[in-house]
Design an enzyme around this catalytic site. Structure first.
Site, PDB file in Angstrom:
ATOM      1  N   LYS A  22     -27.257  34.886  67.041  1.00 52.35           N
ATOM      2  CA  LYS A  22     -28.306  35.765  67.580  1.00 52.35           C
ATOM      3  C   LYS A  22     -29.113  36.399  66.442  1.00 52.35           C
ATOM      4  CE  LYS A  22     -25.313  38.353  69.783  1.00 52.35           C
ATOM      5  NZ  LYS A  22     -24.075  37.677  69.349  1.00 52.35           N
ATOM      6  N   ARG A  36     -25.052  44.789  76.838  1.00 45.98           N
ATOM      7  CA  ARG A  36     -23.733  44.240  76.528  1.00 45.98           C
ATOM      8  C   ARG A  36     -22.808  44.310  77.727  1.00 45.98           C
ATOM      9  NH1 ARG A  36     -23.752  43.183  70.907  1.00 45.98           N
ATOM     10  NH2 ARG A  36     -21.631  42.850  70.269  1.00 45.98           N
ATOM     11  N   ARG A  78     -19.330  34.208  57.181  1.00 36.76           N
ATOM     12  CA  ARG A  78     -20.609  34.935  57.153  1.00 36.76           C
ATOM     13  C   ARG A  78     -20.675  35.910  55.973  1.00 36.76           C
ATOM     14  NH1 ARG A  78     -22.639  37.765  62.396  1.00 36.76           N
ATOM     15  NH2 ARG A  78     -20.492  38.516  62.458  1.00 36.76           N
ATOM     16  N   ARG A 138     -18.684  41.647  56.763  1.00 41.04           N
ATOM     17  CA  ARG A 138     -18.534  42.743  57.722  1.00 41.04           C
ATOM     18  C   ARG A 138     -17.067  43.082  57.957  1.00 41.04           C
ATOM     19  NH1 ARG A 138     -22.505  41.366  62.734  1.00 41.04           N
ATOM     20  NH2 ARG A 138     -20.656  42.033  63.890  1.00 41.04           N
ATOM     21  N   ARG A 163     -13.280  40.664  69.864  1.00 37.99           N
ATOM     22  CA  ARG A 163     -14.701  40.678  70.259  1.00 37.99           C
ATOM     23  C   ARG A 163     -14.996  39.559  71.255  1.00 37.99           C
ATOM     24  NH1 ARG A 163     -16.930  40.370  64.420  1.00 37.99           N
ATOM     25  NH2 ARG A 163     -18.917  39.872  65.414  1.00 37.99           N
TER      26      ARG A 163
HETATM   27  P1  AP5 Z   1     -25.194  35.392  63.179  1.00 40.83           P
HETATM   28  O1  AP5 Z   1     -26.622  35.044  63.378  1.00 40.83           O
HETATM   29  O2  AP5 Z   1     -24.865  36.527  62.263  1.00 40.83           O
HETATM   30  O3  AP5 Z   1     -24.462  35.563  64.608  1.00 40.83           O
HETATM   31  P2  AP5 Z   1     -24.577  36.683  65.713  1.00 40.83           P
HETATM   32  O4  AP5 Z   1     -24.646  36.027  67.055  1.00 40.83           O
HETATM   33  O5  AP5 Z   1     -25.682  37.642  65.389  1.00 40.83           O
HETATM   34  O6  AP5 Z   1     -23.149  37.333  65.548  1.00 40.83           O
HETATM   35  P3  AP5 Z   1     -22.642  38.816  65.510  1.00 40.83           P
HETATM   36  O7  AP5 Z   1     -21.215  38.738  65.044  1.00 40.83           O
HETATM   37  O8  AP5 Z   1     -23.573  39.696  64.729  1.00 40.83           O
HETATM   38  O9  AP5 Z   1     -22.691  39.194  67.001  1.00 40.83           O
HETATM   39  P4  AP5 Z   1     -21.970  40.333  67.673  1.00 40.83           P
HETATM   40  O10 AP5 Z   1     -22.611  40.318  69.011  1.00 40.83           O
HETATM   41  O11 AP5 Z   1     -20.492  40.276  67.645  1.00 40.83           O
HETATM   42  O12 AP5 Z   1     -22.309  41.590  66.718  1.00 40.83           O
HETATM   43  P5  AP5 Z   1     -23.238  42.860  66.870  1.00 40.83           P
HETATM   44  O13 AP5 Z   1     -23.725  43.191  65.520  1.00 40.83           O
HETATM   45  O14 AP5 Z   1     -24.222  42.715  67.974  1.00 40.83           O
HETATM   46  O15 AP5 Z   1     -24.441  34.060  62.675  1.00 40.83           O
HETATM   47  C1  AP5 Z   1     -23.066  34.075  62.363  1.00 40.83           C
HETATM   48  C2  AP5 Z   1     -22.807  33.193  61.116  1.00 40.83           C
HETATM   49  O16 AP5 Z   1     -23.057  31.830  61.438  1.00 40.83           O
HETATM   50  C3  AP5 Z   1     -23.707  33.513  59.895  1.00 40.83           C
HETATM   51  O17 AP5 Z   1     -22.952  33.338  58.722  1.00 40.83           O
HETATM   52  C4  AP5 Z   1     -24.823  32.455  59.981  1.00 40.83           C
HETATM   53  O18 AP5 Z   1     -25.310  32.117  58.682  1.00 40.83           O
HETATM   54  C5  AP5 Z   1     -24.077  31.292  60.623  1.00 40.83           C
HETATM   55  N1  AP5 Z   1     -24.923  30.484  61.489  1.00 40.83           N
HETATM   56  C6  AP5 Z   1     -25.843  30.929  62.399  1.00 40.83           C
HETATM   57  N2  AP5 Z   1     -26.391  29.888  63.053  1.00 40.83           N
HETATM   58  C7  AP5 Z   1     -25.772  28.767  62.565  1.00 40.83           C
HETATM   59  C8  AP5 Z   1     -25.888  27.367  62.847  1.00 40.83           C
HETATM   60  N3  AP5 Z   1     -26.745  26.912  63.766  1.00 40.83           N
HETATM   61  N4  AP5 Z   1     -25.083  26.506  62.172  1.00 40.83           N
HETATM   62  C9  AP5 Z   1     -24.199  26.954  61.238  1.00 40.83           C
HETATM   63  N5  AP5 Z   1     -24.066  28.262  60.920  1.00 40.83           N
HETATM   64  C10 AP5 Z   1     -24.836  29.148  61.587  1.00 40.83           C
HETATM   65  O19 AP5 Z   1     -22.178  43.946  67.375  1.00 40.83           O
HETATM   66  C11 AP5 Z   1     -21.135  44.390  66.538  1.00 40.83           C
HETATM   67  C12 AP5 Z   1     -20.407  45.538  67.222  1.00 40.83           C
HETATM   68  O20 AP5 Z   1     -21.313  46.628  67.452  1.00 40.83           O
HETATM   69  C13 AP5 Z   1     -19.803  45.242  68.603  1.00 40.83           C
HETATM   70  O21 AP5 Z   1     -18.514  44.657  68.482  1.00 40.83           O
HETATM   71  C14 AP5 Z   1     -19.756  46.647  69.202  1.00 40.83           C
HETATM   72  O22 AP5 Z   1     -18.669  47.390  68.706  1.00 40.83           O
HETATM   73  C15 AP5 Z   1     -21.035  47.266  68.692  1.00 40.83           C
HETATM   74  N6  AP5 Z   1     -22.181  47.092  69.574  1.00 40.83           N
HETATM   75  C16 AP5 Z   1     -23.347  46.421  69.296  1.00 40.83           C
HETATM   76  N7  AP5 Z   1     -24.180  46.477  70.338  1.00 40.83           N
HETATM   77  C17 AP5 Z   1     -23.555  47.175  71.316  1.00 40.83           C
HETATM   78  C18 AP5 Z   1     -23.900  47.547  72.638  1.00 40.83           C
HETATM   79  N8  AP5 Z   1     -25.076  47.195  73.190  1.00 40.83           N
HETATM   80  N9  AP5 Z   1     -23.010  48.261  73.359  1.00 40.83           N
HETATM   81  C19 AP5 Z   1     -21.827  48.626  72.836  1.00 40.83           C
HETATM   82  N10 AP5 Z   1     -21.427  48.296  71.584  1.00 40.83           N
HETATM   83  C20 AP5 Z   1     -22.277  47.583  70.829  1.00 40.83           C
END
Ligand code: AP5
Ligand code: ZN
Length: 224
Positions: free
Chosen positions: A13, A88, A134, A168, A179
């Site tokens: 994402k 979420r 990552r 991270r 997660r």
């Molecule tokens: P990346 O693009 O970083 O993946 P992502 O989908 O953004 O993954 P996240 O781990 O950031 O998602 P998440 O939803 O768990 O975290 P968030 O920050 O929202 O790609 C991942 C890796 O793969 C990278 O190394 C990239 O280079 C590689 N890659 C990408 N595409 C690729 C491809 N096609 N091929 C190969 N490699 C590839 O949330 C974190 C925490 O915040 C949550 O756990 C929660 O505690 C809190 N939080 C956030 N939002 C909320 C909410 N709305 N409500 C409550 N809590 C929340």
């Protein structure tokens, strides 16, 4: 255009968000990035959010929704936005519709306040591989690398800005598994919510980054 990206942790994402948002000329709003910035600055919000992020749990809605309400009221979001990581759960999805209604957005025929929701679909094994390798830039959360798939040519520094790369704290395998459980139990139901509104597009998110970007951009251009 008003767009939401949904998909499990590690689906890509954050990686795709920057490309899609700049293609559309809208701000990228990531609740995960907002929480991490607050944690690194030691703000009261960051202190409260840290325990939830480190455990792989969702931050409570009462902390999260007001942040999004404030952000979406800023002038740069008036012409559209891309949300990454919000909503979420179904309560957040309902709240988002209310925020948009309060901001004067008119729903379309299917009662949708959003133009499109892209669901990035990828299996759990691939997610674990992606997250375990990552690396993120401390200067800019949009500068995302992977030790195998997209390594930085500058070693432990960011190729784009020279910032320090880091891993991270919630990218440890046991937290990633938590997660994924939270995603299946709490977040996946919003996919049906948006399917019923007629705005859901599923994108096969395995494969090379640029191929997935092309699929996503083709999907958003169809509704633009
Ligand atoms: P990346 O693009 O970083 O993946 P992502 O989908 O953004 O993954 P996240 O781990 O950031 O998602 P998440 O939803 O768990 O975290 P968030 O920050 O929202 O790609 C991942 C890796 O793969 C990278 O190394 C990239 O280079 C590689 N890659 C990408 N595409 C690729 C491809 N096609 N091929 C190969 N490699 C590839 O949330 C974190 C925490 O915040 C949550 O756990 C929660 O505690 C809190 N939080 C956030 N939002 C909320 C909410 N709305 N409500 C409550 N809590 C929340
Ligand atoms: Zn950088």
């Amino acid at each position: 255009m008003r767009i939401v990206l949904v998909g499990p942790p590690g689906a890509g994402k954050g990686t795709q968000a920057s490309f899609i948002a700049s293609h559309l000329g809208v701000p990228k709003i990531s609740t995960g990035d907002i929480f991490r910035a607050n944690i690194s600055q030691g703000t009261p919000l960051g202190v409260k959010a840290k325990e939830y992020l480190d455990a792989g749990h969702l931050v409570p809605d009462e902390l999260t929704i007001d942040i999004v309400r404030d952000r979406l009221s800023q002038p740069d979001a008036a012409g559209g936005f891309l949300l990454d990581g919000f909503p979420r759960n179904v309560a957040q999805a309902e709240e988002l519709d209310e925020i948009l209604a309060d901001n004067g957005v008119s729903p379309s025929v299917g009662k949708a306040y959003l133009d499109i929701v892209l669901d990035l679909e990828v299996d759990n094994d691939e997610v674990i591989k992606r997250i375990s390798g990552r690396r993120l830039c401390r200067n800019d959360s949009g500068h995302i690398f992977h030790v195998d798939y997209s390594p930085s040519q500058a070693g432990d520094k960011c190729d784009v800005c020279g910032g320090e790369l880091y891993q991270r704290s919630d990218d440890k395998e046991e937290v990633v598994r938590k997660r994924l459980e939270v995603y299946a139990a709490e977040t996946a139901p919003i996919i049906d919510y948006y399917r019923e509104q007629g705005v859901l597009t599923t994108i096969e998110a395995a494969g090379q980054v640029h191929v997935i970007t092309e699929r996503a951009i083709a999907a958003v251009d169809q509704v633009a």
